[in-house]
Design a protein around this motif. Structure first.
Motif, PDB file in Angstrom:
ATOM      1  N   SER A  52      36.372  49.788  37.528  1.00  0.00           N
ATOM      2  CA  SER A  52      36.999  49.663  36.213  1.00  0.00           C
ATOM      3  C   SER A  52      38.084  50.722  36.081  1.00  0.00           C
ATOM      4  O   SER A  52      37.792  51.922  36.167  1.00  0.00           O
ATOM      5  N   VAL A  53      39.321  50.276  35.865  1.00  0.00           N
ATOM      6  CA  VAL A  53      40.428  51.184  35.605  1.00  0.00           C
ATOM      7  C   VAL A  53      41.124  50.709  34.342  1.00  0.00           C
ATOM      8  O   VAL A  53      41.549  49.554  34.258  1.00  0.00           O
ATOM      9  N   ASN A  54      41.228  51.573  33.358  1.00  0.00           N
ATOM     10  CA  ASN A  54      41.910  51.214  32.111  1.00  0.00           C
ATOM     11  C   ASN A  54      43.396  51.024  32.402  1.00  0.00           C
ATOM     12  O   ASN A  54      44.088  51.979  32.755  1.00  0.00           O
ATOM     13  N   PRO A  55      43.932  49.797  32.280  1.00  0.00           N
ATOM     14  CA  PRO A  55      45.337  49.583  32.629  1.00  0.00           C
ATOM     15  C   PRO A  55      46.317  50.227  31.658  1.00  0.00           C
ATOM     16  O   PRO A  55      47.481  50.419  31.996  1.00  0.00           O
ATOM     17  N   TYR A  56      45.847  50.564  30.465  1.00  0.00           N
ATOM     18  CA  TYR A  56      46.733  51.212  29.495  1.00  0.00           C
ATOM     19  C   TYR A  56      46.877  52.700  29.795  1.00  0.00           C
ATOM     20  O   TYR A  56      47.985  53.243  29.772  1.00  0.00           O
TER      21      TYR A  56
ATOM     22  N   GLY B  18      45.432  54.212  32.690  1.00  0.00           N
ATOM     23  CA  GLY B  18      45.352  54.499  34.114  1.00  0.00           C
ATOM     24  C   GLY B  18      44.095  55.255  34.514  1.00  0.00           C
ATOM     25  O   GLY B  18      43.919  55.592  35.688  1.00  0.00           O
ATOM     26  N   ARG B  19      43.201  55.505  33.571  1.00  0.00           N
ATOM     27  CA  ARG B  19      42.008  56.295  33.853  1.00  0.00           C
ATOM     28  C   ARG B  19      40.912  55.434  34.470  1.00  0.00           C
ATOM     29  O   ARG B  19      40.631  54.334  33.999  1.00  0.00           O
ATOM     30  N   ARG B  20      40.298  55.938  35.558  1.00  0.00           N
ATOM     31  CA  ARG B  20      39.184  55.231  36.169  1.00  0.00           C
ATOM     32  C   ARG B  20      37.946  55.422  35.317  1.00  0.00           C
ATOM     33  O   ARG B  20      37.572  56.547  34.969  1.00  0.00           O
ATOM     34  N   LEU B  21      37.266  54.329  35.014  1.00  0.00           N
ATOM     35  CA  LEU B  21      36.122  54.362  34.110  1.00  0.00           C
ATOM     36  C   LEU B  21      34.792  54.336  34.851  1.00  0.00           C
ATOM     37  O   LEU B  21      33.863  55.051  34.489  1.00  0.00           O
ATOM     38  N   HIS B  22      34.699  53.483  35.852  1.00  0.00           N
ATOM     39  CA  HIS B  22      33.436  53.336  36.569  1.00  0.00           C
ATOM     40  C   HIS B  22      33.709  52.680  37.917  1.00  0.00           C
ATOM     41  O   HIS B  22      34.635  51.876  38.050  1.00  0.00           O
ATOM     42  N   ARG B  23      32.870  53.017  38.876  1.00  0.00           N
ATOM     43  CA  ARG B  23      33.019  52.479  40.224  1.00  0.00           C
ATOM     44  C   ARG B  23      31.665  51.963  40.706  1.00  0.00           C
ATOM     45  O   ARG B  23      30.645  52.632  40.541  1.00  0.00           O
ATOM     46  N   PHE B  24      31.661  50.776  41.280  1.00  0.00           N
ATOM     47  CA  PHE B  24      30.453  50.172  41.811  1.00  0.00           C
ATOM     48  C   PHE B  24      30.639  49.939  43.310  1.00  0.00           C
ATOM     49  O   PHE B  24      31.680  49.441  43.748  1.00  0.00           O
TER      50      PHE B  24
ATOM     51  N   ALA C  44      34.473  42.775  23.332  1.00  0.00           N
ATOM     52  CA  ALA C  44      35.926  42.936  23.160  1.00  0.00           C
ATOM     53  C   ALA C  44      36.373  44.309  23.640  1.00  0.00           C
ATOM     54  O   ALA C  44      37.450  44.447  24.238  1.00  0.00           O
ATOM     55  N   ARG C  45      35.576  45.325  23.404  1.00  0.00           N
ATOM     56  CA  ARG C  45      35.919  46.666  23.869  1.00  0.00           C
ATOM     57  C   ARG C  45      35.957  46.724  25.402  1.00  0.00           C
ATOM     58  O   ARG C  45      36.858  47.322  25.986  1.00  0.00           O
ATOM     59  N   LEU C  46      34.992  46.080  26.041  1.00  0.00           N
ATOM     60  CA  LEU C  46      35.000  46.039  27.505  1.00  0.00           C
ATOM     61  C   LEU C  46      36.246  45.347  28.028  1.00  0.00           C
ATOM     62  O   LEU C  46      36.864  45.794  29.004  1.00  0.00           O
TER      63      LEU C  46
ATOM     64  N   LYS D 103      30.468  35.834  41.380  1.00  0.00           N
ATOM     65  CA  LYS D 103      31.242  36.858  42.092  1.00  0.00           C
ATOM     66  C   LYS D 103      32.469  37.149  41.231  1.00  0.00           C
ATOM     67  O   LYS D 103      33.396  36.346  41.173  1.00  0.00           O
ATOM     68  N   PRO D 104      32.482  38.279  40.507  1.00  0.00           N
ATOM     69  CA  PRO D 104      33.608  38.566  39.617  1.00  0.00           C
ATOM     70  C   PRO D 104      34.776  39.200  40.361  1.00  0.00           C
ATOM     71  O   PRO D 104      34.642  39.631  41.519  1.00  0.00           O
ATOM     72  N   ALA D 105      35.922  39.290  39.700  1.00  0.00           N
ATOM     73  CA  ALA D 105      37.060  40.032  40.251  1.00  0.00           C
ATOM     74  C   ALA D 105      36.704  41.512  40.293  1.00  0.00           C
ATOM     75  O   ALA D 105      35.957  42.012  39.441  1.00  0.00           O
ATOM     76  N   PRO D 106      37.237  42.254  41.265  1.00  0.00           N
ATOM     77  CA  PRO D 106      36.843  43.662  41.438  1.00  0.00           C
ATOM     78  C   PRO D 106      37.181  44.576  40.273  1.00  0.00           C
ATOM     79  O   PRO D 106      36.577  45.643  40.155  1.00  0.00           O
ATOM     80  N   ASN D 107      38.136  44.184  39.415  1.00  0.00           N
ATOM     81  CA  ASN D 107      38.537  45.082  38.335  1.00  0.00           C
ATOM     82  C   ASN D 107      37.814  44.837  37.015  1.00  0.00           C
ATOM     83  O   ASN D 107      38.096  45.506  36.028  1.00  0.00           O
ATOM     84  N   VAL D 108      36.859  43.888  36.976  1.00  0.00           N
ATOM     85  CA  VAL D 108      36.133  43.636  35.726  1.00  0.00           C
ATOM     86  C   VAL D 108      34.609  43.627  35.956  1.00  0.00           C
ATOM     87  O   VAL D 108      33.902  42.749  35.456  1.00  0.00           O
ATOM     88  N   PRO D 109      34.074  44.610  36.667  1.00  0.00           N
ATOM     89  CA  PRO D 109      32.637  44.586  36.968  1.00  0.00           C
ATOM     90  C   PRO D 109      31.751  44.755  35.740  1.00  0.00           C
ATOM     91  O   PRO D 109      30.676  44.148  35.654  1.00  0.00           O
ATOM     92  N   GLN D 110      32.183  45.594  34.783  1.00  0.00           N
ATOM     93  CA  GLN D 110      31.338  45.821  33.613  1.00  0.00           C
ATOM     94  C   GLN D 110      31.265  44.588  32.718  1.00  0.00           C
ATOM     95  O   GLN D 110      30.237  44.326  32.086  1.00  0.00           O
ATOM     96  N   CYS D 111      32.341  43.820  32.676  1.00  0.00           N
ATOM     97  CA  CYS D 111      32.311  42.558  31.932  1.00  0.00           C
ATOM     98  C   CYS D 111      31.288  41.611  32.557  1.00  0.00           C
ATOM     99  O   CYS D 111      30.518  40.950  31.847  1.00  0.00           O
ATOM    100  N   ALA D 112      31.272  41.538  33.881  1.00  0.00           N
ATOM    101  CA  ALA D 112      30.331  40.649  34.564  1.00  0.00           C
ATOM    102  C   ALA D 112      28.886  41.058  34.271  1.00  0.00           C
ATOM    103  O   ALA D 112      28.031  40.198  33.993  1.00  0.00           O
TER     104      ALA D 112
END
Length: 465
Positions: A5-9, A11-17, A66-68, A154-163
């Motif tokens: 998870s990287v916030n595109p607004y 640029g901060r990395r939020l979480h990594r799986f 919505a926040r995610l 199998k989600p896209a790599p940039n939206v793991p927390q949504c999945a």
């Protein structure tokens, strides 16, 4: 590959799986396969009850979801809430209509009784994108689950927390845990899963390249597939159209999800007498939109989901301008590597330009000039894509007749093209094949089994040997 998870607004990395190993993925597949028979045997009213509870949870947790979406892929909060609500409505739709869609269909034959029954296939693998992380997963899962299938996402790599949030909703709704699982797996393991006999079918929403790879792997394994791929949807504006409404809808259609939608209007094909006025109105609507932090309630559009997507879009625009396209509204990136991309309008879009032939996945409106309605149809069909299309005219019957000439999966006359639970959704040509949603969507992943029962023997006709 890391699922990150990287916030595109910011640029901060939020979480990594960490991506799953094959051992872990195979274990989850085995659990899903074992759960499939139990879920298929669950009475349909009980399956429908799970979908209704999932709908209630989607609405209850819409602010959290919505926040995610805002944090992981840049969707403004109000759009995120709307996505969660749309998912809830989809779950309710299949809960309400699943029994009718799956009912046995009597067919008159020479049998005493013959009919078609609809049986689940088993494990359905879904390879889903990042732009609508909840909606695109739910629109496959709701019909698949009500039919008695189980699902692996199998989600896209940039939206793991949504999945993971969606997985929690299904589990909290009462679905057996193994009947819906998220797989953080790399591309090579997708192919390996498809080859495994325990996977019955595959659905993918994504790029042409991804669709071709999944289709090839599924073909080798003789697996059913549904592919929803790219689009470069035409938005035809005839000279007699209500330009005020058409231009306002055009801005909405192009800026949906910051322009990152397969079914967004991208090619605005306008009859010459009204083109200048249409462009003027469209420009005014686009300039009025406010860019900002997706977490702010006042934001109309946020960043693109990743810097590389914005860089590619800039290159497509620059190449097209170099080949003769004209800039009617100069937006774009403030600098390379930025995720911000402001609305842009290109006119004089013609063959030989990337804008003419390729899908532009972002807020760039392409204006093509049509001599008349027949020319508009030719321009609309001169594309490798065929997902959706819109026709704008004050004569609805004429619009419908033109729509019948368009090579696409959906036509909207005087309306915003959208996916909706009631209608089948999908494309032709390089936009893919198969259908989601509606009754067609539920029938994609069932065995339409023909049953023939011999007539009863009539008394007195039996003969002793």
């Amino acid at each position: 590959m890391a699922f990150e998870s990287v916030n595109p607004y910011s640029g901060r990395r939020l979480h990594r799986f960490v991506a799953f190993s094959w051992v872990k993925a195979e274990r989850i597949l085995g659990q899903a396969r074992r759960a499939a028979s139990g879920w298929a045997a669950t009475p349909l009213p009980d399956r429908a009850a799970v979908l209704r509870r999932a709908a209630a949870l989607l609405r209850e947790r819409q602010d959290e979801l919505a926040r995610l979406l805002a944090l992981e892929m840049g969707k403004p909060l109000r759009d995120g809430r709307a996505e969660a609500q749309k998912c809830a409505a989809c779950c309710e739709y299949y809960a309400d209509h699943g029994a009718a869609f799956l009912a046995d269909e009597a067919v008159p034959t020479d049998a005493g009784r013959s009919y078609v029954r609809h049986a689940p296939l088993g494990v359905v693998l879904a390879v889903m994108p990042w732009n609508f992380p909840f909606w695109q997963a739910v629109r496959f899962a709701a019909p698949a689950l009500i039919a008695g299938n189980v699902a692996l996402l199998k989600p896209a790599p940039n939206v793991p927390q949504c999945a993971l949030a969606l997985e929690r909703i299904w589990h909290d709704a009462g679905l057996p845990p193994a009947a819906f699982r998220t797989l953080f797996i790399e591309v090579d393991l997708v192919e390996k899963l498809i080859a495994d006999h325990r996977v019955a079918a595959v659905t993918l929403t994504g790029s042409e390249a991804a669709g071709a790879a999944v289709a090839a792997a599924a073909g080798r394994a003789l697996k059913k597939t549904v592919l929803e791929l790219g689009g470069s949807d035409p938005f035809i504006v005839l000279a007699d159209a209500d330009l005020t409404l058409a231009a306002r809808t055009a801005a909405q259609a192009r800026m949906l999800n910051s322009g990152q939608s397969c079914i967004a209007a991208k090619r605005f094909i306008v009859e010459r007498p009204v083109q200048a006025e249409f462009v003027r109105l469209l420009k005014g609507h686009l300039q009025a939109l406010r860019y900002g932090d997706p977490l702010a309630e006042t934001t109309d559009y946020g960043p693109l989901a990743r810097p590389d997507l914005a860089d590619k879009l800039s290159a497509q625009v620059a190449d097209s301008v170099a080949r003769g396209a004209r800039v009617a509204l100069a937006g774009g990136q403030p600098q390379p590597g930025a995720t911000r991309f402001d609305p842009t309008i290109l006119t004089n879009v013609r063959r030989g330009q990337r804008a003419y032939a390729e899908e532009l996945f972002g807020p760039v409106a392409l204006v093509l000039t049509a001599r008349d309605a027949a020319h508009a149809v030719l321009l609309a069909n001169d594309s490798d894509f065929g997902l959706g299309a819109a026709v704008w005219t004050r004569d609805a019957a004429r619009g419908e007749a033109i729509g019948r000439q368009l090579e696409c999966g959906a036509v909207f006359v005087n309306g915003l093209v959208k996916s909706m639970s009631e209608l089948p959704f999908g494309g032709v040509k390089r936009s893919g094949y198969g259908r989601e949603l509606g009754r067609a969507g539920i029938l994609e992943f069932v065995n339409q089994q023909a049953v023939w029962v011999a007539p009863a023997a009539r008394p007195g006709l039996a003969r002793a040997e």
